[in-house]
Write a protein that holds these residues in place. Structure first.
Motif, mmCIF file in Angstrom:
data_model
loop_
_atom_site.group_PDB
_atom_site.id
_atom_site.type_symbol
_atom_site.label_atom_id
_atom_site.label_comp_id
_atom_site.label_asym_id
_atom_site.label_seq_id
_atom_site.Cartn_x
_atom_site.Cartn_y
_atom_site.Cartn_z
ATOM 1 N N THR A 188 28.252 -13.180 22.173
ATOM 2 C CA THR A 188 28.532 -12.306 23.323
ATOM 3 C C THR A 188 27.658 -11.053 23.273
ATOM 4 O OG1 THR A 188 30.794 -13.107 23.352
ATOM 5 C CG2 THR A 188 30.375 -11.025 24.477
ATOM 6 N N GLU A 189 27.549 -10.456 22.086
ATOM 7 C CA GLU A 189 26.746 -9.226 21.967
ATOM 8 C C GLU A 189 25.309 -9.481 22.429
ATOM 9 O OE1 GLU A 189 27.554 -8.578 17.833
ATOM 10 O OE2 GLU A 189 29.678 -8.305 18.302
ATOM 11 N N GLY A 203 38.572 -13.535 25.233
ATOM 12 C CA GLY A 203 37.173 -13.408 24.828
ATOM 13 C C GLY A 203 36.165 -14.177 25.671
ATOM 14 N N GLY A 262 39.302 -6.700 20.792
ATOM 15 C CA GLY A 262 38.275 -5.974 21.531
ATOM 16 C C GLY A 262 38.876 -5.190 22.686
ATOM 17 N N CYS A 313 31.410 -13.446 18.387
ATOM 18 C CA CYS A 313 31.151 -12.115 18.962
ATOM 19 C C CYS A 313 29.660 -11.860 19.069
ATOM 20 C CB CYS A 313 31.802 -11.014 18.113
ATOM 21 S SG CYS A 313 33.584 -10.930 18.349
ATOM 22 N N PHE A 356 32.428 -2.962 23.184
ATOM 23 C CA PHE A 356 32.688 -4.343 22.743
ATOM 24 C C PHE A 356 32.632 -4.449 21.222
ATOM 25 C CE2 PHE A 356 31.653 -8.666 21.579
ATOM 26 C CZ PHE A 356 32.556 -9.396 22.344
ATOM 27 N N TYR A 380 39.080 -12.295 19.801
ATOM 28 C CA TYR A 380 38.915 -11.278 18.754
ATOM 29 C C TYR A 380 39.594 -10.013 19.261
ATOM 30 C CZ TYR A 380 35.509 -8.048 20.884
ATOM 31 O OH TYR A 380 34.904 -7.093 21.657
#
Ligand code: SR1
Ligand code: MG
Length: 401
Positions: free
Chosen positions: A173-174, A228, A253, A170, A218, A251
């Motif tokens: 991605t963030e 994801g 989300g 994650c 997110f 995940y």
């Protein structure tokens, strides 16, 4: 138990021979490492005598695309194999069959799909896939509905969520989607030809505000178990078959992140037609096909998701008049916003796409980059005003003029 280490092609053969009931005893096997993604080793094992084949996918303890300086958890292999099993229970025809998962080696043995092609390549070659829109809409409706509070026991969902905390993936991605593309990050890879436009984005306060809102969704909106990373490189395709692979970023989300991802990647190819279809009629024809596909994905998803809700949701409050329409409108708006963010990151972020980067002629490549940025930024700016999938089609068509 075998201690974790990255397998060689020879070790992959020995491993495959040890899997019960798969190959003949004392058989000859051929192994080739074919991983071309950003993170993992992928061994293609074949038995020439029978024509049988399998895939061994092994996670590396770092991001292959960057190198050993970027360590990465091996637990993503468990998350991927558990997600594939959940997806297989919900839509068996749309994911590869998993033979086994070996947690010591972070290795999944699964069905070989080399009779399919990676969809990104299929689109670059301007192929058409008549079943794709219905297949992916079905995949999205079923995986998102049945892993959400709408479609599963809400206490069980909280427990399931705990198995899919995926903090390191994650975080990628963030950073790569919601942060780096919006400032002068060393992770970016900015083509000097478009630097002017990229720098304008960094000054666009309306855009930056929407990106902050999307990032917060997110980070916090644990609506459903997402794939994801649902781009066209995560789909194996044939005209008669669709298989979704690679859910290592799974995940809990916001649902719109998955729907937006697939739409974004169709729109990236839409933008890239500047380079792949020099003939204008041919280009507009293929673009029309891509836009029809996007529209069909949303409308089929919307219809199937509502049908699942109407038939299977037992929670009284979810049937409050007007609630479903509001929920679907929010979902459409999230889809616009996440699709936009997924496009922008692929133009000048760390991980880009072949649709655009393999265009050889620099001026055509630049036009494609600019169209992709224009569509992406518009979708982000407009997301909270969206009321119909036609708004997205309009944005794409206007941005390409
Ligand atoms: C460091 S990983 C880069 C990208 O590859 C994956 O496919 C994800 O999209 C990730 O952001
Ligand atoms: Mg992947």
């Amino acid at each position: 138990m075998t201690a974790y280490h990255p397998l060689t092609e020879e070790e992959a053969i020995l491993y495959a021979k040890g899997i019960p009931d798969l190959f003949q005893s004392d058989t000859k096997l051929v192994s080739r490492e074919i991983g071309d993604g950003n993170l993992n080793l992928v061994f293609h094992i074949t038995e020439p005598d029978s024509g049988k084949s399998i895939i061994l996918k092994q996670a590396l303890p770092y991001a292959k695309v960057v190198g050993e300086s970027w360590p990465l958890t091996l637990d993503r292999a468990r998350i991927e194999s558990e997600t594939l099993k959940i997806e297989a229970a919900l839509c068996p025809h749309l994911v590869p069959h998993v033979h086994l998962f070996d947690s010591d080696l972070a290795l999944t043995v699964m069905q070989d799909l080399s009779d399919h092609v990676i969809m990104r390549q299929g689109l670059i070659e301007r192929n058409r896939y008549p079943l794709f829109a219905a297949d992916i809409a079905h995949f999205l409706a079923h995986t998102l509905y049945y892993t959400s509070d709408l479609g599963m026991n809400q206490q069980q969902k909280k427990i399931q969520l705990g198995r899919f905390i995926n903090p390191e993936l994650c975080k990628i991605t963030e950073d790569l989607i919601f942060d780096d593309p919006y400032h002068d990050s060393s992770n970016n890879n900015i083509d000097p030809r478009i630097r002017d436009t990229v720098e304008q984005l960094w000054q666009d306060s309306d855009l930056l505000l929407e990106v902050a809102v999307l990032r917060e969704k997110f980070l916090t909106h644990a609506q459903a178990l997402l794939h994801g990373d649902l781009h066209t490189g995560s789909i194996f395709i044939r005209p008669d078959s669709t298989k979704v692979i690679d859910p290592e970023f799974a995940y809990y989300g916001p649902m719109g992140f998955d729907i937006g991802a697939i739409i974004a990647n169709l729109l990236l190819n839409f933008a890239a037609q500047e380079g792949w279809s020099p003939d204008e009629t041919e280009r507009e024809d293929y673009r029309g096909y891509l836009l029809e596909t996007i529209k069909e994905i949303w409308t089929t998803f919307d219809r199937e998701f509502r049908a699942l809700w109407n038939e299977h949701s037992t929670d009284r409050v979810f049937h409050t008049p007007g609630y479903q329409d509001l929920y679907m409108q929010n979902l459409l708006q999230d889809t616009f916003g996440f699709a936009g963010a997924k496009m922008v990151r692929r133009v000048h972020g760390l991980a880009q796409v072949a649709d655009i980067n393999k265009i050889e002629e620099p001026a055509a490549r630049e036009r494609a980059q600019r169209i992709a940025l224009a569509i992406g930024a518009s979708l982000i700016r407009f997301n909270r005003q969206a009321s119909s999938i036609d708004d997205l089609i309009d944005i794409a068509v206007k941005s390409a003029q």
